[in-house]
Design a protein around this motif. Structure first.
Motif, PDB file in Angstrom:
ATOM      1  N   GLY A   1      61.611   2.139 -36.785  1.00 26.11           N
ATOM      2  CA  GLY A   1      62.085   1.698 -35.522  1.00 26.11           C
ATOM      3  C   GLY A   1      62.359   0.459 -35.277  1.00 26.11           C
ATOM      4  N   CYS A   2      61.853  -0.333 -36.073  1.00 24.01           N
ATOM      5  CA  CYS A   2      61.911  -2.022 -35.693  1.00 24.01           C
ATOM      6  C   CYS A   2      63.179  -2.444 -36.125  1.00 24.01           C
ATOM      7  N   HIS A   3      63.825  -3.384 -35.340  1.00 21.99           N
ATOM      8  CA  HIS A   3      65.173  -4.126 -35.808  1.00 21.99           C
ATOM      9  C   HIS A   3      65.142  -5.392 -35.556  1.00 21.99           C
ATOM     10  N   CYS A   4      63.725  -5.917 -36.043  1.00 23.61           N
ATOM     11  CA  CYS A   4      63.528  -7.539 -36.262  1.00 23.61           C
ATOM     12  C   CYS A   4      64.299  -8.119 -37.357  1.00 23.61           C
ATOM     13  N   ARG A   5      64.535  -9.260 -37.616  1.00 25.22           N
ATOM     14  CA  ARG A   5      65.204  -9.769 -38.433  1.00 25.22           C
ATOM     15  C   ARG A   5      64.566  -9.618 -39.975  1.00 25.22           C
ATOM     16  N   VAL A   6      63.407  -9.374 -39.935  1.00 25.72           N
ATOM     17  CA  VAL A   6      62.766  -9.133 -41.418  1.00 25.72           C
ATOM     18  C   VAL A   6      62.806  -7.547 -41.547  1.00 25.72           C
ATOM     19  N   CYS A   7      62.808  -6.943 -40.556  1.00 26.44           N
ATOM     20  CA  CYS A   7      62.880  -5.310 -41.107  1.00 26.44           C
ATOM     21  C   CYS A   7      64.402  -4.987 -41.161  1.00 26.44           C
ATOM     22  N   THR A   8      65.294  -5.827 -40.913  1.00 27.74           N
ATOM     23  CA  THR A   8      66.573  -5.521 -41.173  1.00 27.74           C
ATOM     24  C   THR A   8      67.426  -6.379 -42.211  1.00 27.74           C
TER      25      THR A   8
HETATM   26 ZN    ZN Z   1      60.058  -5.657 -37.682  1.00 31.72          ZN
END
Ligand code: ZN
Ligand code: ZN
Ligand code: ZN
Length: 608
Positions: free
Chosen positions: A23-30
């Protein structure tokens, strides 16, 4: 003697939730950088074709699929947090393939949690479906695995006592907040330190980047690698930051990273390990191999040798070939010659063979290779120089990427090429050469010569240990003279395919009849049948539980133990009485063996 390195593969470099975090959309997760994709923390240690994982994460199945894991020899646990144990149930396919329980190693606290979390594995109740089969080992000191020593490193992880592990010149310390002073001496002189560095902001159970760097300053490893990394740390950017902070030797690890680790050799305990077979092809020449694989753009990981008997030393090489090929995607291939070179070059000096070409090929398949090249050995071939042999056969035809040979390997005209020579050629021509050290059993180097000597002397028990399985004779059943049947007991007479027979005498054996899947207890006599004034050497086997009707045209006799030498008896009745005693001894032997085995190999519950 430089020993085989241990290979360490990072199976997961992420923290307990993995990266991306759900559920995370941070720049590392994406991020599109694959190194920002981090499965839960685990490493694979492999050496000599054996493989050990540290922790079975919830991603264990996916991690095993990703690297094409073919076998598993043990699991080491650091601690029992969910992100380190929840893939435990997925060891079942390896139980089934390897037909044995898997040794697990952990401290008492971790074993306690495993027992609760996976109660169905440990409760000893009968099951209607498969459950993991394990033998439990409490870690109380150094561990001997992969032919080397693994040292547990006590660490503090919040309020938990957990373990890291050191093997040779590398250490893996996932999940910790502090290293007790008493563990610091265990972490000196490291080439590679893989350590917890969760993120920059403090956490009660994990190290920050800052704390990790302070520990690195203290221990001074040659290189250090972060693991158990959260989504706050982007891969490339953090590496850049480490460089600018003056830590060019410290990097973020990533899933799939491989390190070669220098380790010291320990004598391995011999045991047989069969692999389930993949598709397998046999070629009669390197050209034929090339015609098949070149259009598929596949190269080879190659074992070269005579492989007479496929003893423990051969098995180690073949396992390693299968393993390396499984990782690199090349074709695991054995190159061998028929007839054996000595039979062509110096027939008088050529030893009697322990195995047939057919058996050799069968063993290549069983050990997990994908193909074998059985190249006709001719005088013309023997005249190739070491360079010509390597260029024409290995490089051009077999498209070699790596070669594994025994340390005493010789090749080319007048046996001028050595393993060292091959290494030099490999470095020029672009393939790796691994000279595999011999296996030592009770102080003796395991070799075909040693096995032949034991067989010739009738010491089949010792030969079996060097082979890692019983010595076998295969062949056609011929009707004997009928004397045995009329005077004593019904026997099967074998015309052996093998050149070398055990010394004359009486042996405890098991016999497999063509068309059956289970062998039968038997007593086998090798000799001249002196009681009946025999003149020709015969191999006669008496089945303790013979089938009603006897139709098999071929049989396989497996030798377990020598009972006695051959003797001449005054009458057929005396011989018959002796046979009755031999039969009783054989029954006792196998009954004891069965009790011993069931006591030693608990399946489905712990042994501690
Ligand atoms: Zn993240
Ligand atoms: Zn963890
Ligand atoms: Zn943890």
């Amino acid at each position: 003697m430089p020993s085989n390195p241990l290979k360490l593969t990072i199976l997961g470099s992420g923290t307990s939730m993995g990266v991306p975090s759900l559920g995370c959309h941070c720049r590392v997760c994406t991020s599109s950088d694959p190194r920002d994709n981090r499965l839960r923390p685990s490493v694979l240690l492999s050496r000599n074709g054996q493989q050990v994982v540290i922790d079975t994460t919830p991603d264990f199945r996916q991690q095993a699929l990703r690297i094409g894991l073919q076998r598993l020899d043990a699991v080491l646990f650091t601690h029992a947090h969910a992100d380190h144990i929840f893939g435990f149930d997925d060891i079942r396919p390896f139980n089934m393939r390897q037909k044995s329980p898997l040794p697990i190693y952990a401290n008492a606290e971790t074993i306690e949690v495993l027992r609760n979390a996976f109660a169905y594995v440990f409760d000893g109740r009968p099951k209607v479906s498969t459950v993991p089969a394990v033998t439990v080992n409490h870690i109380s000191g150094r561990i001997e695995l992969l032919g080397t020593t693994i040292t547990p490193i006590p660490l503090v992880h919040g309020d938990l006592n957990v373990l890291g592990f050191r093997f040779g010149r590398a250490a893996y310390l996932t999940d910790f907040s502090a290293v007790p002073d008493s563990s610091l001496p265990l972490l000196q002189n490291l080439d590679d330190l893989i350590l917890d560095a969760l993120r920059d902001t403090p956490h009660p159970m994990h190290q920050t980047v800052e704390q990790a760097l302070r520990l690195i300053d203290q221990l001074k490893p040659r290189r250090a690698w972060f693991t158990h990394i959260a989504h706050e740390l982007p891969h490339a950017e953090t590496n850049e930051r480490l460089r600018s902070l003056g830590y060019p030797h410290v990097q973020m690890s990533y899933d799939g990273l491989e390190l070669d680790v220098e380790v010291e050799d320990r004598t391995p305990s011999p045991k047989i390990e069969l692999q389930q077979s993949a598709p397998f092809a046999v070629f009669s020449s390197p050209q034929a191999w090339n015609t098949y694989y070149a259009p598929l753009h596949r190269g080879s990981v190659l074992a070269i040798g005579n492989f007479d008997g496929i003893h423990l030393g051969h098995q180690e090489i073949l396992r390693d070939v299968a393993h390396r090929a499984a990782i690199s995607g090349d074709v695991a291939t054995a190159l061998t010659f028929e007839p054996p070179p000595l039979k062509v070059l110096r027939p008088d000096a050529a030893p009697r063979r322990l195995s047939t070409n057919f058996q050799r090929i069968e063993w290549f398949r069983v050990m997990g290779l994908e193909s074998a090249v059985v190249h006709e050995f001719t005088l013309e071939l023997s005249k190739l120089s070491p360079e010509e042999f390597v260029k024409q056969i290995l490089v051009t035809q077999l498209r070699v990427r790596a070669v594994l040979v025994g340390e005493n390997f010789r090749f080319g005209y007048r046996q001028a090429g050595t393993a060292e020579h091959l290494k030099v050629l490999g470095s020029h021509l672009g393939f790796r050469v691994i000279a595999v050290p011999p296996v030592v059993y009770r102080g003796e180097v395991v070799s075909s010569t040693a096995v032949r000597r034991e067989i010739a002397e009738g010491n089949v028990g010792r030969a079996d240990r060097l082979l890692g399985r019983p010595f076998v004779l295969t062949g056609d059943v011929v009707s004997g003279k009928g004397i045995g049947h009329r005077f004593t007991v019904p026997t099967l007479n074998l015309v052996a395919d093998q050149e070398l027979l055990p010394a004359n005498g009486v042996y405890i054996t098991r016999t497999l009849l063509d068309g059956e899947s289970k062998s039968r207890r038997s007593v086998t006599n090798i000799g001249m049948r002196p009681t009946f004034n025999g003149t020709a050497l015969s191999v006669e086997t008496y089945l303790l539980d013979a089938p009603e009707e006897f139709t098999a045209k071929r049989i396989e006799i497996r030798f377990w133990k020598r009972l006695r030498g051959e003797r001449k008896f005054a009458t057929a009745d005396e011989l018959k009485a002796q046979i009755a005693r031999d039969v009783a001894a054989t029954h006792r032997f196998f009954s004891r063996l069965r009790t011993f085995r069931s006591a030693r190999q608990p399946v489905g519950y712990s042994s501690d």
